[in-house]
Design a protein around this motif. Sequence first.
Motif, PDB file in Angstrom:
ATOM      1  N   THR A 158       0.835  -1.206   0.000  1.00 26.35           N
ATOM      2  CA  THR A 158       0.000   0.000   0.000  1.00 26.35           C
ATOM      3  C   THR A 158       0.866   1.250   0.000  1.00 26.35           C
ATOM      4  O   THR A 158       0.644   2.180  -0.789  1.00 26.35           O
ATOM      5  N   GLY A 159       1.864   1.268   0.887  1.00 23.41           N
ATOM      6  CA  GLY A 159       2.761   2.416   0.926  1.00 23.41           C
ATOM      7  C   GLY A 159       3.569   2.551  -0.346  1.00 23.41           C
ATOM      8  O   GLY A 159       3.803   3.659  -0.844  1.00 23.41           O
ATOM      9  N   GLY A 160       4.005   1.409  -0.894  1.00 23.60           N
ATOM     10  CA  GLY A 160       4.784   1.442  -2.122  1.00 23.60           C
ATOM     11  C   GLY A 160       3.989   1.994  -3.288  1.00 23.60           C
ATOM     12  O   GLY A 160       4.529   2.726  -4.137  1.00 23.60           O
ATOM     13  N   GLY A 161       2.704   1.659  -3.359  1.00 20.48           N
ATOM     14  CA  GLY A 161       1.864   2.181  -4.434  1.00 20.48           C
ATOM     15  C   GLY A 161       1.757   3.692  -4.388  1.00 20.48           C
ATOM     16  O   GLY A 161       1.787   4.368  -5.426  1.00 20.48           O
ATOM     17  N   TRP A 162       1.663   4.225  -3.169  1.00 23.44           N
ATOM     18  CA  TRP A 162       1.566   5.678  -3.037  1.00 23.44           C
ATOM     19  C   TRP A 162       2.912   6.336  -3.346  1.00 23.44           C
ATOM     20  O   TRP A 162       2.980   7.334  -4.073  1.00 23.44           O
ATOM     21  N   LEU A 163       3.999   5.772  -2.809  1.00 26.28           N
ATOM     22  CA  LEU A 163       5.313   6.360  -3.023  1.00 26.28           C
ATOM     23  C   LEU A 163       5.767   6.247  -4.474  1.00 26.28           C
ATOM     24  O   LEU A 163       6.493   7.114  -4.969  1.00 26.28           O
ATOM     25  N   ALA A 164       5.326   5.195  -5.169  1.00 24.37           N
ATOM     26  CA  ALA A 164       5.710   5.014  -6.568  1.00 24.37           C
ATOM     27  C   ALA A 164       5.213   6.167  -7.430  1.00 24.37           C
ATOM     28  O   ALA A 164       5.827   6.514  -8.451  1.00 24.37           O
ATOM     29  N   GLN A 166       5.281   9.151  -6.563  1.00 21.86           N
ATOM     30  CA  GLN A 166       6.198  10.270  -6.352  1.00 21.86           C
ATOM     31  C   GLN A 166       7.551  10.019  -7.030  1.00 21.86           C
ATOM     32  O   GLN A 166       8.346  10.935  -7.189  1.00 21.86           O
ATOM     33  N   GLY A 167       7.810   8.773  -7.423  1.00 25.57           N
ATOM     34  CA  GLY A 167       9.088   8.405  -8.010  1.00 25.57           C
ATOM     35  C   GLY A 167       9.596   7.126  -7.375  1.00 25.57           C
ATOM     36  O   GLY A 167       9.321   6.853  -6.201  1.00 25.57           O
ATOM     37  N   PHE A 168      10.349   6.336  -8.141  1.00 24.76           N
ATOM     38  CA  PHE A 168      10.733   5.006  -7.684  1.00 24.76           C
ATOM     39  C   PHE A 168      12.001   4.981  -6.838  1.00 24.76           C
ATOM     40  O   PHE A 168      12.265   4.003  -6.146  1.00 24.76           O
ATOM     41  N   ALA A 169      12.818   6.026  -6.878  1.00 21.60           N
ATOM     42  CA  ALA A 169      14.118   5.986  -6.207  1.00 21.60           C
ATOM     43  C   ALA A 169      13.978   5.684  -4.710  1.00 21.60           C
ATOM     44  O   ALA A 169      14.733   4.869  -4.153  1.00 21.60           O
ATOM     45  N   LEU A 170      12.998   6.325  -4.058  1.00 28.27           N
ATOM     46  CA  LEU A 170      12.825   6.133  -2.620  1.00 28.27           C
ATOM     47  C   LEU A 170      12.459   4.693  -2.287  1.00 28.27           C
ATOM     48  O   LEU A 170      12.866   4.160  -1.241  1.00 28.27           O
ATOM     49  N   LEU A 171      11.727   4.021  -3.180  1.00 29.67           N
ATOM     50  CA  LEU A 171      11.334   2.635  -2.933  1.00 29.67           C
ATOM     51  C   LEU A 171      12.557   1.728  -2.813  1.00 29.67           C
ATOM     52  O   LEU A 171      12.609   0.851  -1.943  1.00 29.67           O
ATOM     53  N   PHE A 172      13.542   1.945  -3.681  1.00 31.59           N
ATOM     54  CA  PHE A 172      14.746   1.117  -3.637  1.00 31.59           C
ATOM     55  C   PHE A 172      15.509   1.339  -2.329  1.00 31.59           C
ATOM     56  O   PHE A 172      16.030   0.381  -1.734  1.00 31.59           O
ATOM     57  N   TRP A 173      15.579   2.579  -1.869  1.00 33.77           N
ATOM     58  CA  TRP A 173      16.288   2.868  -0.619  1.00 33.77           C
ATOM     59  C   TRP A 173      15.562   2.261   0.580  1.00 33.77           C
ATOM     60  O   TRP A 173      16.198   1.692   1.471  1.00 33.77           O
ATOM     61  N   ILE A 174      14.229   2.361   0.613  1.00 32.38           N
ATOM     62  CA  ILE A 174      13.470   1.787   1.725  1.00 32.38           C
ATOM     63  C   ILE A 174      13.647   0.276   1.754  1.00 32.38           C
ATOM     64  O   ILE A 174      13.857  -0.333   2.816  1.00 32.38           O
ATOM     65  N   ASP A 175      13.568  -0.356   0.586  1.00 37.87           N
ATOM     66  CA  ASP A 175      13.746  -1.800   0.510  1.00 37.87           C
ATOM     67  C   ASP A 175      15.139  -2.196   1.000  1.00 37.87           C
ATOM     68  O   ASP A 175      15.308  -3.170   1.756  1.00 37.87           O
ATOM     69  N   ALA A 176      16.149  -1.461   0.585  1.00 37.68           N
ATOM     70  CA  ALA A 176      17.527  -1.770   0.986  1.00 37.68           C
ATOM     71  C   ALA A 176      17.724  -1.585   2.484  1.00 37.68           C
ATOM     72  O   ALA A 176      18.322  -2.441   3.156  1.00 37.68           O
ATOM     73  N   ILE A 177      17.203  -0.502   3.031  1.00 34.23           N
ATOM     74  CA  ILE A 177      17.371  -0.229   4.463  1.00 34.23           C
ATOM     75  C   ILE A 177      16.668  -1.286   5.301  1.00 34.23           C
ATOM     76  O   ILE A 177      17.206  -1.771   6.308  1.00 34.23           O
ATOM     77  N   SER A 178      15.465  -1.677   4.904  1.00 33.64           N
ATOM     78  CA  SER A 178      14.741  -2.699   5.673  1.00 33.64           C
ATOM     79  C   SER A 178      15.489  -4.030   5.638  1.00 33.64           C
ATOM     80  O   SER A 178      15.478  -4.783   6.623  1.00 33.64           O
ATOM     81  N   SER A 179      16.159  -4.333   4.534  1.00 33.24           N
ATOM     82  CA  SER A 179      16.944  -5.562   4.445  1.00 33.24           C
ATOM     83  C   SER A 179      18.148  -5.507   5.384  1.00 33.24           C
ATOM     84  O   SER A 179      18.480  -6.494   6.050  1.00 33.24           O
ATOM     85  N   VAL A 180      18.798  -4.355   5.447  1.00 30.13           N
ATOM     86  CA  VAL A 180      19.942  -4.197   6.345  1.00 30.13           C
ATOM     87  C   VAL A 180      19.500  -4.319   7.805  1.00 30.13           C
ATOM     88  O   VAL A 180      20.174  -4.961   8.625  1.00 30.13           O
ATOM     89  N   VAL A 181      18.367  -3.716   8.151  1.00 24.37           N
ATOM     90  CA  VAL A 181      17.845  -3.813   9.512  1.00 24.37           C
ATOM     91  C   VAL A 181      17.586  -5.273   9.885  1.00 24.37           C
ATOM     92  O   VAL A 181      17.931  -5.722  10.997  1.00 24.37           O
ATOM     93  N   PHE A 182      17.008  -6.031   8.970  1.00 25.02           N
ATOM     94  CA  PHE A 182      16.756  -7.455   9.209  1.00 25.02           C
ATOM     95  C   PHE A 182      18.074  -8.189   9.463  1.00 25.02           C
ATOM     96  O   PHE A 182      18.200  -8.971  10.418  1.00 25.02           O
ATOM     97  N   ALA A 183      19.078  -7.926   8.625  1.00 24.92           N
ATOM     98  CA  ALA A 183      20.378  -8.587   8.770  1.00 24.92           C
ATOM     99  C   ALA A 183      21.019  -8.271  10.118  1.00 24.92           C
ATOM    100  O   ALA A 183      21.503  -9.174  10.820  1.00 24.92           O
TER     101      ALA A 183
END
Length: 396
Positions: A158-164, A166-183
């Motif tokens: 849902t959040g990704g649909g709204w942010l998309a 506005q532009g896709f760049a932020l989606l890649f950063w959010i995805d990357a950061i959440s992966s690092v947090v998990f690790a």
Amino acid sequence: MSTATFLQAKVGGLPKPFWALWTGTLVNRLGTMVLPFTGVYLTQARGLSLGAAGLVMAVFGAGSLASQLLAGVLADRIGRRATLAGSMLATAATMLALGFSTTLPAIMASMFVLGLVVDAYRPASNALVADLVSPAERPRAYGLLFWAINLGYAVGMTGGGWLAQQGFALLFWIDAISSVVFAVLVWRAVPETKPEVAEQEGGFGVVLRDRVMVAFTLVILGNALVYLQTVTMLPVAMAKVMGLGEFGLAMALNGVLIVVVQPLVSDWLGRRDLSLTFALGVAVMGGGFALTAFVSSPVWLAATIAVWTIGEIVTAGIAGTIVAALAPAHLRGRYSGLFGFAWSLASVLAPLVGSRLLDVGPKTLWFSIGGIGLVSAVGMVALAPAIRRRAALNES
């Protein structure tokens, strides 16, 4: 029953490392914003043709097929924690590489690697739960992980649909950061549970010679072929019956029911016979999809969604528990990898099989999918005695 007693029954009694794994899974799924919109990103942001975008997605699928088998071996050889954390860090790096890729070769390379690493955490995660949680509590633990994945994915999408928009760049950063947090969370809060090196005997040959596990994998393949119609042919078929907005609203019922109902019943379901419970869930799911042949309005679609969602809730947490019951401790990663491979294979086959059946007609598609569900359920009933014997043997 008091509120405290109720909560204790639903979420109490599980070890702290499990909750670290659960939290990391939730955070990671909350940040899963790129993959649901990959097709839109490739065609709109990168200007690829539909043919080129399809080729890129096929490359991603090829990586995904290899992912689960490779990750299963790594989970047993180098450790569950190392495999999970490493795959998440690799996912973060690959997400950013994909976000900055502008040529077709670079995009294809990034997507292949992403297919390899984005879900490579699953065999390690499944093995960790089996290592950390007692057999009696595993259905509840796997069910809670299933719940976290669905909740996080629904919010993330849902959040990704709204942010998309506005532009896709932020989606890649959010995805990357959440992966690092998990690790980081897993590395700091979850102990390594891999058996001693001296116990590391055999490999996938051992798994493939396990007739019960291979038969169960075929059941899982059938179940996955049924379920994955939700993201392949169901939207295509319903677009001819109703608007996409109405379809999306009806599909929201699936997420609502899982979030509300699944935590309430997972502990009760976990006390039933695992195989028969799973068979019941698969049969109900297949029946729900068969009823889709008669859908003519959003209300009737919502009714069928409610039926197959009940089946999905019944099976949640059971499959992982069965894999844990079948696997020797030192091969839990490989067994989980074969289980994950069935889902990866189904993700390739589901649109191929479904599209050809839909070309014949909607009733052909939905009755065939319902039939696959029924056959899988019957197969599960036939396997029940062997699974019970193996579970008793591995727990003794």
